[in-house]
Motif scaffolding. Sequence first.
Motif, PDB file in Angstrom:
ATOM      1  N   UNK A 254       0.804  -1.232   0.000  1.00 54.55           N
ATOM      2  CA  UNK A 254       0.000   0.000   0.000  1.00 54.55           C
ATOM      3  C   UNK A 254       0.828   1.269   0.000  1.00 54.55           C
ATOM      4  N   UNK A 255       2.109   1.200   0.435  1.00 55.14           N
ATOM      5  CA  UNK A 255       2.951   2.376   0.664  1.00 55.14           C
ATOM      6  C   UNK A 255       2.454   3.213   1.853  1.00 55.14           C
ATOM      7  N   UNK A 256       1.373   2.775   2.496  1.00 50.50           N
ATOM      8  CA  UNK A 256       0.858   3.481   3.685  1.00 50.50           C
ATOM      9  C   UNK A 256       1.618   2.950   4.891  1.00 50.50           C
ATOM     10  N   UNK A 257       2.883   3.316   4.964  1.00 52.34           N
ATOM     11  CA  UNK A 257       3.782   2.822   6.005  1.00 52.34           C
ATOM     12  C   UNK A 257       4.201   4.014   6.862  1.00 52.34           C
ATOM     13  N   UNK A 258       3.671   4.103   8.077  1.00 49.18           N
ATOM     14  CA  UNK A 258       3.900   5.300   8.880  1.00 49.18           C
ATOM     15  C   UNK A 258       4.620   4.962  10.178  1.00 49.18           C
ATOM     16  N   UNK A 259       5.307   5.947  10.701  1.00 53.48           N
ATOM     17  CA  UNK A 259       6.018   5.800  11.974  1.00 53.48           C
ATOM     18  C   UNK A 259       5.092   6.288  13.087  1.00 53.48           C
ATOM     19  N   UNK A 260       4.660   5.356  13.948  1.00 52.36           N
ATOM     20  CA  UNK A 260       3.683   5.679  14.990  1.00 52.36           C
ATOM     21  C   UNK A 260       4.298   5.799  16.380  1.00 52.36           C
ATOM     22  N   UNK A 261       5.612   5.928  16.486  1.00 53.26           N
ATOM     23  CA  UNK A 261       6.274   5.923  17.785  1.00 53.26           C
ATOM     24  C   UNK A 261       6.368   7.320  18.398  1.00 53.26           C
ATOM     25  N   UNK A 262       5.301   8.097  18.202  1.00 53.69           N
ATOM     26  CA  UNK A 262       5.243   9.464  18.701  1.00 53.69           C
ATOM     27  C   UNK A 262       3.905   9.695  19.395  1.00 53.69           C
ATOM     28  N   UNK A 263       3.787  10.838  20.006  1.00 52.13           N
ATOM     29  CA  UNK A 263       2.584  11.147  20.789  1.00 52.13           C
ATOM     30  C   UNK A 263       1.635  12.008  19.979  1.00 52.13           C
ATOM     31  N   UNK A 264       0.583  11.381  19.475  1.00 52.56           N
ATOM     32  CA  UNK A 264      -0.499  12.115  18.830  1.00 52.56           C
ATOM     33  C   UNK A 264      -1.434  12.649  19.919  1.00 52.56           C
ATOM     34  N   UNK A 265      -1.757  13.917  19.873  1.00 48.67           N
ATOM     35  CA  UNK A 265      -2.675  14.498  20.857  1.00 48.67           C
ATOM     36  C   UNK A 265      -4.012  13.761  20.819  1.00 48.67           C
ATOM     37  N   UNK A 266      -4.439  13.375  19.637  1.00 48.76           N
ATOM     38  CA  UNK A 266      -5.737  12.688  19.479  1.00 48.76           C
ATOM     39  C   UNK A 266      -5.691  11.281  20.075  1.00 48.76           C
ATOM     40  N   UNK A 267      -4.715  10.496  19.693  1.00 48.35           N
ATOM     41  CA  UNK A 267      -4.621   9.114  20.178  1.00 48.35           C
ATOM     42  C   UNK A 267      -4.472   9.084  21.697  1.00 48.35           C
ATOM     43  N   UNK A 507     -13.807   6.127  -0.013  1.00 50.22           N
ATOM     44  CA  UNK A 507     -13.462   6.925  -1.184  1.00 50.22           C
ATOM     45  C   UNK A 507     -11.949   6.998  -1.312  1.00 50.22           C
ATOM     46  N   UNK A 508     -11.464   7.365  -2.488  1.00 46.24           N
ATOM     47  CA  UNK A 508     -10.028   7.428  -2.728  1.00 46.24           C
ATOM     48  C   UNK A 508      -9.392   8.550  -1.910  1.00 46.24           C
ATOM     49  N   UNK A 509      -8.187   8.275  -1.412  1.00 47.94           N
ATOM     50  CA  UNK A 509      -7.406   9.302  -0.747  1.00 47.94           C
ATOM     51  C   UNK A 509      -6.081   9.457  -1.490  1.00 47.94           C
ATOM     52  N   UNK A 510      -5.057   9.943  -0.793  1.00 46.26           N
ATOM     53  CA  UNK A 510      -3.766  10.203  -1.438  1.00 46.26           C
ATOM     54  C   UNK A 510      -3.127   8.956  -2.028  1.00 46.26           C
ATOM     55  N   UNK A 511      -3.513   7.768  -1.527  1.00 53.63           N
ATOM     56  CA  UNK A 511      -2.890   6.516  -1.957  1.00 53.63           C
ATOM     57  C   UNK A 511      -3.892   5.571  -2.611  1.00 53.63           C
ATOM     58  N   UNK A 512      -5.023   6.079  -3.056  1.00 52.45           N
ATOM     59  CA  UNK A 512      -6.030   5.245  -3.692  1.00 52.45           C
ATOM     60  C   UNK A 512      -7.115   4.807  -2.723  1.00 52.45           C
ATOM     61  N   UNK A 513      -7.800   3.739  -3.047  1.00 45.72           N
ATOM     62  CA  UNK A 513      -8.878   3.229  -2.199  1.00 45.72           C
ATOM     63  C   UNK A 513      -8.314   2.397  -1.047  1.00 45.72           C
ATOM     64  N   UNK A 514      -8.745   2.661   0.174  1.00 48.93           N
ATOM     65  CA  UNK A 514      -8.323   1.795   1.283  1.00 48.93           C
ATOM     66  C   UNK A 514      -8.849   0.371   1.081  1.00 48.93           C
ATOM     67  N   UNK A 515      -8.052  -0.612   1.479  1.00 42.12           N
ATOM     68  CA  UNK A 515      -8.454  -2.010   1.329  1.00 42.12           C
ATOM     69  C   UNK A 515      -8.715  -2.698   2.658  1.00 42.12           C
TER      70      UNK A 515
END
Length: 594
Positions: A254-267, A507-515
């Motif tokens: 998917x190329x949707x490979x993110x680094x989640x080792x940080x503090x998101x205010x939302x999460x 719907x499609x986003x920056x990387x196409x349709x989510x699967x």
Amino acid sequence: MKPDLDLWPIGNCQVSALVDREARFVWGCVPRVDGDPLFSALIGGEAPETGFWAIELEDVATIEQTYVRNTPILISRLTDSSGNSIEITDFCPRFERLGRNYRPTAFCRIVKPLSGSPRIRVKLRPTCGWGGGCAIRTGGSNHIRFPGDGITLRLTTTAPVGLIQEERAFRVEHPLYFFLGPDESFDRNVGATIEEMLYATTQEWQHWVRGLAIPLEWQDVVIRSAITLKLCQHEETGAIVAALTTSIPEHAGSQRNWDYRYCWIRDAYYTVQALNRLGALDVLEGYLQYLRNIVDSARGGHIQPLYGVLGEATLVERFAPDLAGYRGMGPVRVGNQAYEQIQHDAYGQIVLCNVQAFFDRRLFRPATIEDFEALEKVGERAWQFHDQPDAGLWELRTRQSVHTYSSAMCWAACDRLANAAHVLGLDDRRDYWNDRAGRIKDGIIASAWRPETNRMSATFSGDDLDASLIQLLDLRFLSPDDPRFLGTLKAVEEGLRRGSHMLRYATEDDFGLPETAFNVCTFWLIEALQATGRTEDARALFEEVLGRRTSAGLLSEDIDPVTGELWGNYPQTYSLVGMINCAAMLSKPWTSIR
């Protein structure tokens, strides 16, 4: 062995490791969760030759794994085809010592023979510099040094050092102890000290769990989720990371490979909300301290969606070319460009996290009038930007809209500030914030309600559908019997539900349709079903989702709605929060057993 996410986390709120079904450490960073991976095999490709710590039993036939009750201490029992067996105990020390919390950058392993004449081979192959080779190791009579980028670690052991260095097999005839930690001399009896650490760490975790206010049903689910959420807190600062890993793709290729080792205010807001239900006030108080520093640094200005665990504002995103990625599906990302994004919901989440401190008399540090005045600056930002475009909670990288969820979070900031002003006896400020909350709410209804489709739109400009609309219930923006919410829930369920799973959007986003489906959205749906009177549907769906957990009882961020395979970073705080919240909401009361 092809990597998968059937992994067991261990940790001490300073460092952590993920242990696979072969009892190998395949992921773990030093000197903290967002550091350089010492164990990187999880994202090193299909069959990486480095980045792991294996204790291999020759001719192994079966491996059974379980946690020590109410702890993140892992027991692996390995048996070979002749019945010879060993037991491996893995943990990171964490306990009170000399009036302080002892949580070193260290990993402990204990190997004990259980039956017969087992033979093992120890393979400790760390990586440095994001998958590159480490400097030449050096050793002594009882230790091996591993010089790395910025930190040198030392393995102190009672096992034969030469056999470990040569990776030669040998018989286990008595307990063996391994302490991989700071490059310091271990000046005490190694075995006795590690046994003392194990006992103290067990007591520390079981004491913490004993203080949780858990529901009657699904107790094991809630306890395991709560322990793992606590592992996601960097206790030194109070920051809460979104996950322990980076670059596990949302679905194959998917190329949707993110680094989640940080503090998101939302999460972190959702994490604190869930742990508050259980009475885990230590996590709340640590995070509030972290937030106060964030608010101070902002000086009444822009709040980013995420920060580093030490409060770093700049998290430049780059690639790690020496790592092939999970199953070879790169890129491996370090850092996260989302820190540059505009996401207005953060203002609401900061206020919602802090507002409890104005009401809760159990806290060591109740909120003060000075805290309220600092939060008012956050509220003013919420008012200023509540109807302005942003990237939204799904962090779209190439377009912006006025998102209903973000605007509703800004409304919540003003609404909860009014509540805080009331308890402080500041009637003029209560009226001020109530007026602003009312005006924002009227604007959201006017801009996002679509009478022609009988539902709210996810954006002000279109007729968009996404699962965040369900959160209008949790925020108390709409009530469960409001026809507008019922119409919205019906549309979201019909448009985004795939069997027993929910998409974020279709719907499609920056990387196409989510699967893949986004696990927390399914939990949002379960909460909404229960709140609107569909309790049996909610319980049935909850049980289905729980059946998708790993052997450790955990979930990642995403799931393939067809195959049930887990994808995305792991363990994911959103998903753990969902299990806690739904169990608490759906459980029978404790009074039912009387």
